[in-house]
Design an enzyme around this catalytic site. Structure first.
Site, PDB file in Angstrom:
ATOM      1  N   ALA A 144      35.100  44.691  28.522  1.00 18.22           N
ATOM      2  CA  ALA A 144      35.274  43.566  28.915  1.00 18.22           C
ATOM      3  C   ALA A 144      35.497  43.152  30.454  1.00 18.22           C
ATOM      4  O   ALA A 144      36.153  43.958  31.093  1.00 18.22           O
ATOM      5  CB  ALA A 144      35.830  42.404  27.970  1.00 18.22           C
ATOM      6  N   HIS A 145      35.563  41.645  30.986  1.00 20.31           N
ATOM      7  CA  HIS A 145      36.038  41.427  32.109  1.00 20.31           C
ATOM      8  C   HIS A 145      37.395  41.693  32.387  1.00 20.31           C
ATOM      9  O   HIS A 145      38.277  41.344  31.303  1.00 20.31           O
ATOM     10  CB  HIS A 145      35.591  39.962  32.690  1.00 20.31           C
ATOM     11  CG  HIS A 145      36.040  38.874  31.694  1.00 20.31           C
ATOM     12  ND1 HIS A 145      35.686  37.698  31.882  1.00 20.31           N
ATOM     13  CD2 HIS A 145      36.531  39.026  30.468  1.00 20.31           C
ATOM     14  CE1 HIS A 145      36.117  36.907  30.807  1.00 20.31           C
ATOM     15  NE2 HIS A 145      36.904  37.715  29.987  1.00 20.31           N
TER      16      HIS A 145
END
Lengths: 335, 335, 335
Positions: free
Chosen positions: B236-237
């Site tokens: 994920a980011h």
């Protein structure tokens, strides 16, 4: 990326300016790394120290800070961030009509100008609304309706008979409309059950990379407006996702389950088929749901229970071996 | 596939030859199925019987065997296998410069010759290092830097603003740089938070098929050198993966978590966002991590505990129903 | 979609007609929404009410109903549905030979006419059987054999050295033949172990969207005939799946595990590497298997136990905090 003065930024977010409003801002930066042409954000009190020494040209903040930087005071820093970020990094949008020479577009496709069709994309007998961007190597089938201001990133696949609303976003590798998983056992083999339904997706839906939405068995699989699914999610045939439901990466919904509106599912949360999940249910990451949930609330576990009970249980279960040892000893004493 | 004599093979792996070194070897074979022009490997004592009757032209072994086959004695059979396999099956490499006529390459792309760009691939305003192979139907965006001797298999997607080191390998369907999953609730809707960061990937990273790496929210998502991710993983980011961390299929790391170097995660292992995981943490398959881990070690479970404790707990928990029955009985007797 | 009279439909499924057989049917419909040119299905007694008021032109049913609609009585409604649905919605099939002008096909590829190769598809030095459809943007490597009457949906990737039987179906984004996940640690780095094997897939296999099958390390990964895998599944190197095994979305099999025939795995079910799973094993959704299973049966959990025991355990475990409180109290009293 259009540059703006600090004053213009303050006006954009209805903020109160403290300091020189003439400085020019060209983008957003992290407090610790930002250049003077960037605006920084103080989203947390713990960032106050970083704000003191920042090189950023301006700071968005909810409370006045001790800093030499120009400040823009706003009620909600996160919302101000969103507004300013949307200005400097707008989502892809077709402004001029452009079909790349290498794209293959069915002669009966209806493109409401302007749309952008990227290199080596393939578009079937589809109807695509104005403002929509279809990126390189994406594939769209026949009898597809795609609304306005949508974005299909590269390698997205849309099968036939899929209807999608406005402002839809599908990230790279998404697949929409693949066959539901239906087989009938007969004579020691699995016989494919044709999947006759399609997929209907409301407005303002966003799907993460490599997420898959299967088509319905007889009727459609339905994703209502405002749903947001992260990467690598799976929505099986006949599922109905209520409005504004949001699921983190790897979440999976088995066939014919109805998920209520405003659900929030953590990563890898999954549920069995033919269930009904109430609105406003929050499932913790890794939850495997085998039965319907009738009441809104927070649930977690495998199988899930109410979250507070689960947290207590997991904290206490480490005592089990000691309890069991005492129990064994008591049993031996009885014999 | 270049053929070699057994002597040359022995030299390549610094092995000691027992028998005729003139035989010609054209590849690697399984002991039980190999032809005389294949070299076999005895990686396990239990394979000694199979080695006796093998048709293989030569055998790599750590200990001298009772067999008529020519033997090459080496200290580390696995390493010798790796060296010889890399000779007969080298990874794809651009030796001559070749851009397929059907590929679409941005006029400002900088290709350091030789590179290979496959059929129907699409390359934006990117910089690609010498030796790199971009296979059919892959898509590369703008402002991308891809190092030397990389391999992008078919259908890989690289979004804009991604920087990747040398010897990178991405298998089919990988997506790198898709938007992080960030929304702000406001007025009963989820409002997209633009994802402004990019992705930075170090040297010698390999990503499995359909693995997804999201771009950062403000700063970059970072995968340090030497990381290896299997198929269908999700990063994920804002995540940072430490050097030489390795994750099996389906592993997922939620937003802003920092994973230390030399982590080893089993299949479907996952963790929540905003955590810090120490270096040298081993997570068992299926682990769902909800809190940070400060100490190196082996952990497993949902939520995970130290592995030995988990194994003991799972072994003993089957006694729970009997313990509970006794407890219920004792309660009734008290009443 | 060829139209048929109700009489012809009845004959097709060997059903007994009650009512007018001359009506023309053009497709299948849901009981509650069907138009008069649709045939509906009463698959469940609970649908009898809906059947009463239906507008459908005919009904397939196992028992005679109180309704004005024409009825076709059959022994097995699900099977009749499958037969009729396959008539109205046949799977994609190449009837006329067609290679799209934008497709790139290797000059040494052997296409047994008729096959269909879609727009921007890329086909290497492969052999493809008659009747097979390769859709847009799919990619096929060298030394691939693909049987007759197969369907590759858009964005499917088949690597080199893959052999597939007849009537194979791969949904969008599938990857077949990607490298197995093999690295050897040496000097603080992970060294890639070349993956020399291929993939062999029997007849009548279907793979869901974005499912990945890795190639073998030395020998082949093998999927035997009749296996059906749902979306986002992962099959690691050297795995062998027995005939007619079926796995729901997100199921993952780690390296070198042998899964027996007629296994049925729920969603996200997974197992460790180097295991042997008996035939006719049913794994519940979310199961994480760490040891081999020798006996057919139903298992579930993490780690899995026999299903009935698991259900009982999960039902009772909520009493654990109360039991522990009593145990703590008893301990204190003893002190």
């Amino acid at each position: 990326m259009t540059e703006l003065t600090v004053s213009a930024l303050a006006e954009m977010v209805q903020g109160r300016l403290i300091g020189d409003g003439t400085r020019v801002i060209r983008g957003i930066g992290d407090l610790r790394q930002a250049q003077p042409d960037r605006v920084g954000f103080v989203r947390d009190e713990r960032w106050a120290d970083a704000a003191k020494g920042t090189q950023a040209g301006a700071l968005l903040t909810a409370a006045e800070l001790e800093t030499d930087a120009v400040q823009i005071l706003v009620a909600d820093v996160d919302y101000a961030f969103l507004v300013i970020a949307s200005h400097f990094h707008p989502k892809p949008q077709a402004v001029e009509h452009m079909v790349h020479g290498s794209a293959v577009v069915h002669p009966e496709a209806v493109l409401e100008e302007p749309v952008q069709i990227g290199a080596n994309a393939v578009v079937g007998r589809a109807k695509i609304g104005a403002g929509t961007v279809v990126m390189a190597n994406a594939t769209i089938g026949d009898d597809v309706t795609l609304g306005r201001d949508c974005v299909l990133y590269p390698q997205v696949t849309i099968y036939d008979q899929v209807t999608i609303g406005d402002r839809f976003v599908a990230h790279g590798g998404c697949v929409i409309g693949s066959d539901g998983f239906g087989y009938k056992p007969e004579g020691g083999k699995w016989h494919k059950v044709p999947q006759l339904g399609g997929v209907r997706i409301g407005d303002d839906v966003e799907l993460g990379a490599s997420t898959v939405i299967d088509r319905g068995a007889v009727n459609d699989t339905v994703i209502h407006e405002g749903c947001k699914l992260d990467n690598l999610c799976h929505i099986a045939h006949n599922v109905e996702l209520g409005r504004h439901t949001i699921m983190a990466a790897g979440a999976m919904v088995a066939g014919s389950t109805k998920v209520g509106e405003y659900n929030i599912w953590g990563g890898q949360a999954a549920c069995a088929g033919h269930l009904t999940i109430a609105p406003h249910v929050h499932l913790g990451g890794g939850t495997s749901l085998l039965r319907s949930i009738r009441e809104p609330g927070e649930y977690i576990g495998y199988p899930p229970i109410e979250k507070k009970a689960w947290v207590r249980l997991q904290k206490q279960i480490v005592d089990f071996p000691a309890m069991r040892a005492d129990w064994k000893k008591a049993q031996e004493e009885q014999e």
